[in-house]
Motif scaffolding. Structure first.
Motif, PDB file in Angstrom:
ATOM      1  N   TRP A 202       0.915  -1.122   0.044  1.00  0.00           N
ATOM      2  CA  TRP A 202       0.059  -0.047   0.037  1.00  0.00           C
ATOM      3  C   TRP A 202       0.766   1.332   0.085  1.00  0.00           C
ATOM      4  O   TRP A 202       1.902   1.262   0.407  1.00  0.00           O
ATOM      5  CB  TRP A 202      -0.726  -0.083   1.160  1.00  0.00           C
ATOM      6  N   ASN A 203       0.414   2.113  -0.919  1.00  0.00           N
ATOM      7  CA  ASN A 203       1.082   3.466  -0.885  1.00  0.00           C
ATOM      8  C   ASN A 203       2.626   3.239  -1.722  1.00  0.00           C
ATOM      9  O   ASN A 203       3.592   3.955  -1.302  1.00  0.00           O
ATOM     10  CB  ASN A 203       1.252   4.302   0.499  1.00  0.00           C
ATOM     11  N   ARG A 204       2.286   2.472  -2.655  1.00  0.00           N
ATOM     12  CA  ARG A 204       3.790   2.218  -3.315  1.00  0.00           C
ATOM     13  C   ARG A 204       3.383   2.284  -4.923  1.00  0.00           C
ATOM     14  O   ARG A 204       2.488   1.894  -5.473  1.00  0.00           O
ATOM     15  CB  ARG A 204       4.247   0.860  -3.108  1.00  0.00           C
ATOM     16  N   VAL A 205       4.475   2.612  -5.553  1.00  0.00           N
ATOM     17  CA  VAL A 205       4.385   2.363  -6.948  1.00  0.00           C
ATOM     18  C   VAL A 205       4.780   0.978  -7.318  1.00  0.00           C
ATOM     19  O   VAL A 205       5.667   0.417  -6.753  1.00  0.00           O
ATOM     20  CB  VAL A 205       5.387   3.311  -7.949  1.00  0.00           C
ATOM     21  N   MET A 206       3.866   0.324  -8.397  1.00  0.00           N
ATOM     22  CA  MET A 206       4.046  -1.017  -8.401  1.00  0.00           C
ATOM     23  C   MET A 206       4.555  -1.503  -9.602  1.00  0.00           C
ATOM     24  O   MET A 206       4.112  -0.849 -10.733  1.00  0.00           O
ATOM     25  CB  MET A 206       2.534  -1.637  -8.189  1.00  0.00           C
ATOM     26  N   PHE A 207       5.238  -2.638  -9.761  1.00  0.00           N
ATOM     27  CA  PHE A 207       6.066  -3.186 -10.601  1.00  0.00           C
ATOM     28  C   PHE A 207       5.601  -4.768 -10.822  1.00  0.00           C
ATOM     29  O   PHE A 207       5.933  -5.561 -10.114  1.00  0.00           O
ATOM     30  CB  PHE A 207       7.651  -3.185 -10.512  1.00  0.00           C
ATOM     31  N   PRO A 208       4.704  -4.918 -11.681  1.00  0.00           N
ATOM     32  CA  PRO A 208       4.267  -6.339 -12.012  1.00  0.00           C
ATOM     33  C   PRO A 208       5.419  -7.352 -12.528  1.00  0.00           C
ATOM     34  O   PRO A 208       6.234  -6.809 -13.224  1.00  0.00           O
ATOM     35  CB  PRO A 208       3.176  -6.237 -13.158  1.00  0.00           C
ATOM     36  N   ILE A 209       5.501  -8.374 -11.873  1.00  0.00           N
ATOM     37  CA  ILE A 209       6.641  -9.251 -12.179  1.00  0.00           C
ATOM     38  C   ILE A 209       5.966 -10.382 -12.999  1.00  0.00           C
ATOM     39  O   ILE A 209       5.065 -11.103 -12.622  1.00  0.00           O
ATOM     40  CB  ILE A 209       7.366 -10.027 -11.024  1.00  0.00           C
ATOM     41  N   MET A 210       6.696 -10.620 -14.257  1.00  0.00           N
ATOM     42  CA  MET A 210       5.929 -11.747 -15.200  1.00  0.00           C
ATOM     43  C   MET A 210       6.766 -12.783 -15.488  1.00  0.00           C
ATOM     44  O   MET A 210       8.210 -12.630 -15.264  1.00  0.00           O
ATOM     45  CB  MET A 210       5.526 -10.866 -16.499  1.00  0.00           C
ATOM     46  N   ASP A 211       6.682 -13.824 -15.695  1.00  0.00           N
ATOM     47  CA  ASP A 211       7.307 -14.941 -16.027  1.00  0.00           C
ATOM     48  C   ASP A 211       7.521 -14.754 -17.703  1.00  0.00           C
ATOM     49  O   ASP A 211       7.247 -13.970 -18.291  1.00  0.00           O
ATOM     50  CB  ASP A 211       6.589 -16.484 -15.695  1.00  0.00           C
ATOM     51  N   VAL A 212       8.240 -15.788 -18.145  1.00  0.00           N
ATOM     52  CA  VAL A 212       8.679 -15.702 -19.503  1.00  0.00           C
ATOM     53  C   VAL A 212       7.688 -15.787 -20.538  1.00  0.00           C
ATOM     54  O   VAL A 212       7.614 -15.419 -21.466  1.00  0.00           O
ATOM     55  CB  VAL A 212       9.918 -16.917 -20.043  1.00  0.00           C
ATOM     56  N   ASN A 213       6.314 -16.123 -19.950  1.00  0.00           N
ATOM     57  CA  ASN A 213       5.128 -16.368 -20.913  1.00  0.00           C
ATOM     58  C   ASN A 213       4.377 -15.246 -20.678  1.00  0.00           C
ATOM     59  O   ASN A 213       3.097 -15.363 -20.982  1.00  0.00           O
ATOM     60  CB  ASN A 213       4.596 -17.526 -20.636  1.00  0.00           C
TER      61      ASN A 213
END
Length: 589
Positions: free
Chosen positions: A199-210
């Motif tokens: 909460w109260n953070r800029v978010m970076f989605p982490i994706m797998d190779v697919n």
């Protein structure tokens, strides 16, 4: 999950390799084959060959090769089962139902639920970034000079400054507390109830190779600790086995990957056009990371921070990457701290120059080692060269070791002979090196050769290439060679398949034989057999001589092997007669 050989063969035969690969890259017909730019390495002239007759592909540049299954697995990063399903659907084949246990069903269903939750969370965070609440987050990204296109490309977002905002959203979608807890996005305890991980953070989605979201990283806005926070380990997310940006980096078609330290470095580099940048996820670099990278590249370049912590991180990563079989070079970013800062101040062209000037990793290690000694003092200089000499013993191949001795001698003004003598002296006093090799077999391992002489391997490959290009030779060779005479495991498997194919149908389908192998290196080795150039011996007598000598070499080696491993007198007499017959062998064409 397994499918029968008949099902797999039907799927393979119903997917024409030229039609399949033509959907991915542009192919141009030249003679009986089709050529295009290799999708697995960066090249300017087409060396990627696709054969409809052989139902396989082969790159004369990087050695990548295989059939329709191999291509889909490599290009899409699918498992074999996923590739079978994809190609079956493409060909309109209904695969038989494969029985799974109740436990397997439960895990599959849970995994899919968790993927759905991560995807919805990513969409929610992205929406919040665009909303009124996301003003500070948008200002942060603007300050970091990220474009709207880059933000959308990486799916960046914002978690609201409320402790259970995401929880309430996901509950409204019908998910129960247990699955939300297992997602790593929500913490639930008796004392505080349910509250969000981020909460109260800029978010970076982490994706797998697919390109599937498996977790998140979040950077706090304003004051707060920790500055960066990652999703915990879940059924989907293992930070020691995933790399940020690899879903994009693996398709960059660059000859190497660039490893950074953080999300923003990767994003800044991709925005500047360096789309082969990746980063570990808030953890030290692991062997699993190295093995993962080895699937996509042979070389990496480290772009770690230029401060002391970054240098130490690079020194820790180098031996791990080496043990995974990767070549390593170091990108220097001084006077700036990291790639993001460097590019903002000097631009992408200057950074490209630093990439091109990247330093050999061993010479980098030596330069760091140098800082611990006073080279202006005779004693310090002596101790430094002794330390370097011991490090040079890491190179077991004499030619490679001598090349490094020469480079260091030239850089530090010492005689090549003196440094070589010092290295050799230490080599004689380190019997434990053999033990180290046994404990760490990945280090310095030779590729596929095992105990077999290079000349023998070349002979086995050449003979198989002759056979697959001209099956009429089989009648000439068969009385003298059996498939068991091919002693190398890969060549023996290919030999057996080739012999059986000729004896039963008179035809060889290379794409079908490649299916016998699962390992990438073995598939490349087999693809090389079917794509080697056998032209060049036009004279009939010369061809007969070459073929005869090749058969003799293969048979003789196998007979020597049998001699060493048999104690039966009758068997030994049989071997002696066969050796004698070989002396008068001449294969006529």
């Amino acid at each position: 999950m397994f499918y029968s050989d008949d099902v797999i063969e039907e799927v393979r035969s119903r997917n024409d390799v030229v039609d399949l690969i033509g959907n991915y890259i542009k192919l141009t017909k030249k003679g009986s084959s089709y050529f295009g730019l290799c999708p697995f390495h960066n090249e300017k002239s087409p060396s990627f060959s696709v054969s409809r007759d052989k139902q396989m592909y082969y790159c004369f540049g990087c050695g990548a090769g295989g059939n329709v299954f191999t291509f889909v697995m490599e290009y899409e990063n699918y498992t074999f089962v996923e590739a079978v399903k994809y190609l079956a659907e493409r060909a309109g084949i209904k695969l038989p139902e494969v029985e799974v246990t109740e436990e397997q069903k439960r895990i599959q269903n849970k995994r899919q639920q968790l993927l759905d939750i991560q995807k919805q969370a990513a969409q929610y965070f992205y929406y919040q970034l665009k909303s009124k609440n996301g003003a500070n987050a948008r200002a942060y990204f603007e300050k970091r000079r990220l474009t709207k296109e880059t933000i959308a490309h990486f799916g960046l977002g914002f978690s609201n400054p409320y402790s259970n905002d995401l929880y309430q959203f996901l509950k409204s979608k019908g998910y129960d507390d247990q699955i939300l807890k297992d997602s790593g996005l929500v913490t639930i305890d008796e004392k505080h109830g349910a509250h969000d991980k981020f909460w109260n953070r800029v978010m970076f989605p982490i994706m797998d190779v697919n390109n599937k979201v498996i977790g998140f990283g979040g950077r706090v806005l304003g004051e707060g600790t920790p500055k960066y926070l990652n999703s915990p380990e879940t059924l989907l997310f293992d930070k020691s086995r995933n790399l940020y940006g690899l879903n994009f980096g693996r398709t960059s078609r660059q000859p190497f990957m660039i490893i950074c330290e953080g999300y923003m470095d990767v994003i800044a580099m991709h925005q500047a056009g360096f789309t082969n940048a990746v980063a570990s996820l808030g953890t030290a670099f692991t062997l699993q990371h190295g093995i993962l990278l080895k699937r996509y590249t042979e070389e990496v370049r480290l772009a770690y921070d230029s401060d002391e912590a970054g240098v130490k991180a690079a020194l820790r990563a180098i031996p791990i990457l080496r043990s995974a079989g990767l070549r390593i070079r170091i990108i220097h970013m001084n006077p700036y701290k990291d790639p993001d800062e460097f590019i903002k101040n000097l631009g992408m062209e200057a950074f490209q120059e630093r990439i091109d000037q990247a330093e050999n990793s061993f010479l980098f290690e030596v330069s760091v080692l140098e800082r611990s000694y006073n080279l202006g003092d005779p004693d310090g200089k002596t101790r430094f060269f002794n330390a370097v000499a011991q490090r040079l013993l890491e190179f077991e191949q004499e030619l490679e070791r001598n090349n490094y001795i020469e480079a260091i001698a030239r850089k530090y003004g010492i005689s090549f002979t003196d440094l070589q003598k010092l290295v050799n002296r230490y080599g004689l006093t380190l019997p434990e090196r053999q033990t180290m090799r046994e404990e760490h077999p990945a280090a310095g391992r030779e590729k596929d050769n095992g105990q077999y002489p290079e000349a023998l391997l070349a002979a086995q490959k050449l003979l198989l290439t002759w056979l697959v290009n001209d099956v009429t030779l089989f009648k000439k060779i068969r009385p003298w060679l059996d498939w068991e005479d091919f002693v190398h495991p890969v060549y023996r498997t290919v030999g057996r398949a080739v012999y059986e194919a000729i004896e039963t149908t008179g035809q060889i389908v290379p794409g079908q034989i490649i299916d016998l192998f699962q390992e990438k290196d073995e598939q490349k080795l087999v693809a090389g057999i079917f794509n080697s150039d056998i032209a060049g011996i036009e004279d009939k007598n010369a061809r007969e001589k070459a073929l005869t000598e090749t058969v003799i070499r293969i048979k003789k080696y196998h007979l020597e092997e049998l001699t060493r491993h048999t104690q039966d007198l009758g068997e030994l007499q049989k071997i002696i007669r066969m050796k004698s017959d070989l002396q008068n062998l001449h294969i006529s064409l």
